[in-house]
Design a protein around this motif. Structure first.
Motif, PDB file in Angstrom:
ATOM      1  N   UNK A 194       0.833  -1.214   0.000  1.00 36.71           N
ATOM      2  CA  UNK A 194       0.000   0.000   0.000  1.00 36.71           C
ATOM      3  C   UNK A 194       0.859   1.252   0.000  1.00 36.71           C
ATOM      4  N   UNK A 195       2.001   1.216   0.684  1.00 34.83           N
ATOM      5  CA  UNK A 195       2.913   2.354   0.657  1.00 34.83           C
ATOM      6  C   UNK A 195       3.446   2.564  -0.755  1.00 34.83           C
ATOM      7  N   UNK A 196       3.801   1.457  -1.423  1.00 27.06           N
ATOM      8  CA  UNK A 196       4.308   1.602  -2.791  1.00 27.06           C
ATOM      9  C   UNK A 196       3.237   2.212  -3.697  1.00 27.06           C
ATOM     10  N   UNK A 197       1.991   1.793  -3.527  1.00 27.89           N
ATOM     11  CA  UNK A 197       0.919   2.325  -4.368  1.00 27.89           C
ATOM     12  C   UNK A 197       0.799   3.841  -4.202  1.00 27.89           C
ATOM     13  N   UNK A 198       1.021   4.337  -2.996  1.00 29.87           N
ATOM     14  CA  UNK A 198       0.965   5.781  -2.767  1.00 29.87           C
ATOM     15  C   UNK A 198       2.114   6.505  -3.468  1.00 29.87           C
ATOM     16  N   UNK A 199       3.282   5.865  -3.512  1.00 25.07           N
ATOM     17  CA  UNK A 199       4.470   6.497  -4.093  1.00 25.07           C
ATOM     18  C   UNK A 199       4.597   6.257  -5.592  1.00 25.07           C
ATOM     19  N   UNK A 200       3.882   5.275  -6.102  1.00 22.83           N
ATOM     20  CA  UNK A 200       4.066   4.834  -7.496  1.00 22.83           C
ATOM     21  C   UNK A 200       3.919   5.947  -8.531  1.00 22.83           C
ATOM     22  N   UNK A 201       2.904   6.825  -8.464  1.00 17.86           N
ATOM     23  CA  UNK A 201       2.799   7.861  -9.505  1.00 17.86           C
ATOM     24  C   UNK A 201       4.017   8.768  -9.577  1.00 17.86           C
ATOM     25  N   UNK A 202       4.565   9.141  -8.428  1.00 16.24           N
ATOM     26  CA  UNK A 202       5.748  10.013  -8.417  1.00 16.24           C
ATOM     27  C   UNK A 202       6.974   9.263  -8.933  1.00 16.24           C
ATOM     28  N   UNK A 203       7.112   8.002  -8.533  1.00 14.05           N
ATOM     29  CA  UNK A 203       8.240   7.189  -9.022  1.00 14.05           C
ATOM     30  C   UNK A 203       8.186   7.083 -10.538  1.00 14.05           C
ATOM     31  N   UNK A 204       7.006   6.798 -11.066  1.00 16.51           N
ATOM     32  CA  UNK A 204       6.862   6.624 -12.507  1.00 16.51           C
ATOM     33  C   UNK A 204       7.195   7.911 -13.264  1.00 16.51           C
ATOM     34  N   UNK A 205       6.806   9.042 -12.708  1.00 15.92           N
ATOM     35  CA  UNK A 205       7.126  10.319 -13.371  1.00 15.92           C
ATOM     36  C   UNK A 205       8.634  10.499 -13.495  1.00 15.92           C
ATOM     37  N   UNK A 206       9.377  10.213 -12.415  1.00 14.36           N
ATOM     38  CA  UNK A 206      10.841  10.336 -12.468  1.00 14.36           C
ATOM     39  C   UNK A 206      11.425   9.434 -13.550  1.00 14.36           C
ATOM     40  N   UNK A 207      10.913   8.206 -13.652  1.00 13.43           N
ATOM     41  CA  UNK A 207      11.399   7.278 -14.678  1.00 13.43           C
ATOM     42  C   UNK A 207      11.035   7.771 -16.075  1.00 13.43           C
ATOM     43  N   UNK A 208       9.854   8.308 -16.228  1.00 11.14           N
ATOM     44  CA  UNK A 208       9.413   8.825 -17.520  1.00 11.14           C
ATOM     45  C   UNK A 208      10.238  10.041 -17.956  1.00 11.14           C
ATOM     46  N   UNK A 209      10.755  10.797 -16.999  1.00 12.58           N
ATOM     47  CA  UNK A 209      11.560  11.976 -17.307  1.00 12.58           C
ATOM     48  C   UNK A 209      13.016  11.638 -17.601  1.00 12.58           C
ATOM     49  N   UNK A 210      13.365  10.340 -17.577  1.00 16.53           N
ATOM     50  CA  UNK A 210      14.697   9.930 -18.007  1.00 16.53           C
ATOM     51  C   UNK A 210      15.588   9.336 -16.946  1.00 16.53           C
ATOM     52  N   UNK A 211      15.219   9.457 -15.659  1.00 15.86           N
ATOM     53  CA  UNK A 211      16.019   8.840 -14.597  1.00 15.86           C
ATOM     54  C   UNK A 211      15.844   7.329 -14.715  1.00 15.86           C
ATOM     55  N   UNK A 212      16.920   6.583 -14.796  1.00 13.17           N
ATOM     56  CA  UNK A 212      16.832   5.148 -15.086  1.00 13.17           C
ATOM     57  C   UNK A 212      16.458   4.314 -13.863  1.00 13.17           C
ATOM     58  N   UNK A 213      16.992   4.708 -12.695  1.00 10.78           N
ATOM     59  CA  UNK A 213      16.771   3.935 -11.474  1.00 10.78           C
ATOM     60  C   UNK A 213      16.405   4.896 -10.346  1.00 10.78           C
TER      61      UNK A 213
END
Length: 423
Positions: free
Chosen positions: A257-276
């Protein structure tokens, strides 16, 4: 008439320059050292703050507007400095680029650096620099309660022009770490130098306010290591709008459930080019996130064959944490999010101020030693455990056997929390 040695070097150069980056890196090291390879060439370059921390530790709960009995200690600190010291104590010599004054605080920092056998060449030293100092007020549990930071010197004197003088060191590094104490022009200059030689870049956010500086360099960043609040701030900076609200954690939040809360922000960073994205969760451990899967995490982080003390470190950790983690398969889809949770280790906490920096230092040392990203996270968490049990930001010494044992516990308990398409 050219010598036979020159002809041989040119022939080798022509052959190796057509190969992938790893042999090119090897060639660069050979040429820099007059045709010889020596231990210590593969230096991680770390750019950021060297700070004298003043730790005020109350013996009883503090009351406002009055003094409280306790202890006050001088502790060598600064995010980049802490990371570099941790890296050095795990067997890899880092090259530090920073700025300090010739005042009391600066002399303490420099004397310790020299005594550890580390180069001060990249550290700007001037009479008119006021060495960065941070006063940390801790609570009786060792958590940071409040702090005052005087670190303007990093922004004023750690300039693009100073950093540019060490471009050869950056271009020949296995990895570059920058901390967000740097002003955007200095961050951009550092990352652009690294990009020209395909050197991976690690961005360490430092604080919520400074983490937003990622906006100018995200396209260059290979790895970022925010905590939850820094993650949200970075996502808001990269989205150019405050669309991500602060995370509200419940006492009974599961890892999923914690990951689900953080997932949208994590995905944005990955979409902007950060690999990990390495999200640090304090006592809840770490989320390691990327597109693809386990093998894709290592793209761009391939290292040279371990040598010297790095070889010993590599062998000890690999014996505890086999390189082929069997927890998931890869996906070739760019819309695929892969995330693994690594638990924290139980510890006898003395203070928590150096834990995050030692986690990053443990990961950097591991990557430089030839370990993969999954193994490196396990080592980082083991190093963080050692840090919270020490009086100083970085332990006086690490036991490689203990690090390997703790890393095994973390590595074996890691589990996939998300492995799906985001479409």
């Amino acid at each position: 008439m050219e010598s036979s040695v020159q002809r041989r070097v040119e022939a080798i150069s022509r052959h190796l320059l057509s190969l992938p980056r790893e042999p090119k890196f090897f060639l660069h090291q050979v040429l820099l050292n007059g045709g010889k390879v020596k231990n210590g060439d593969a230096e991680a370059v770390i750019i950021g703050g060297m700070v004298l921390d003043i730790h005020a530790i109350p013996s009883v709960p503090a009351n406002p507007r009055t003094t409280t009995p306790g202890k006050v200690r001088y502790v060598l600190g600064g995010v980049a400095r802490n990371v570099a010291e941790c890296v050095s104590k795990l067997g890899t010599k880092p090259f530090m680029i920073s700025a300090v004054g010739l005042d009391m605080a600066g002399k303490l920092l420099l004397e310790h650096w020299k005594s550890a056998g580390l180069s001060t060449e990249g550290i700007r030293k001037q009479q008119d620099i006021g060495t960065p100092v941070v006063c940390n007020i801790l609570d009786i549990d060792g958590e940071l309660a409040a702090a005052v930071a005087s670190v303007e010197a990093i922004e004023k004197f750690l300039t693009p022009e100073w950093i540019q003088q060490f471009k050869d060191s950056i271009c020949s590094a296995p990895i570059l770490m920058v901390d967000a104490n740097l002003i955007p022009p200095a961050l951009e200059a550092s990352c652009q130098i690294a990009a020209k030689s395909s050197v991976p870049v690690w961005f360490e956010p430092v604080s919520v306010a400074k983490s937003r500086r990622v906006a100018s360099v995200a396209k260059y960043v290979t790895v970022a290591s925010p905590n939850e609040d820094e993650l949200i701030a970075m996502a808001n900076a990269l989205s150019c709008a405050n669309v991500f609200p602060p995370i509200e954690r419940g006492n009974k939040d599961s890892t999923e459930s914690l990951f689900q809360k953080l997932k949208p922000a994590i995905w944005l960073l990955l979409e902007k080019g950060i690999r990990i994205v390495v999200v640090t969760l304090g006592s809840d451990g770490v989320f390691l996130c990327s597109k693809g899967g386990p093998s894709f995490m290592n793209t761009g982080l391939e290292r040279l064959k371990p040598y010297g003390s790095c070889e010993q470190f590599y062998k000890i950790v690999t014996s505890s944490c086999p390189p082929h983690w069997g927890g998931a398969t890869d996906s070739e889809k760019d819309s695929h999010l892969f995330a693994v949770h690594f638990p924290a280790l139980p510890a006898s906490v003395v203070r928590l101020t150096g834990a995050g920096d030692c986690l990053v230092g443990g990961m950097l040392a591991s990557i430089c030693a030839g370990l993969n990203v999954m193994q490196s996270v396990a080592v980082g968490i083991a190093a963080a455990k050692a840090a919270v049990e020490a009086e100083t930001n970085v332990p006086t010494a690490f036991s490689l056997a203990s690090i390997a044992d703790d890393a095994r516990s973390v590595y074996s308990a890691a589990k996939v929390v998300f492995n799906q398409s985001m479409l």
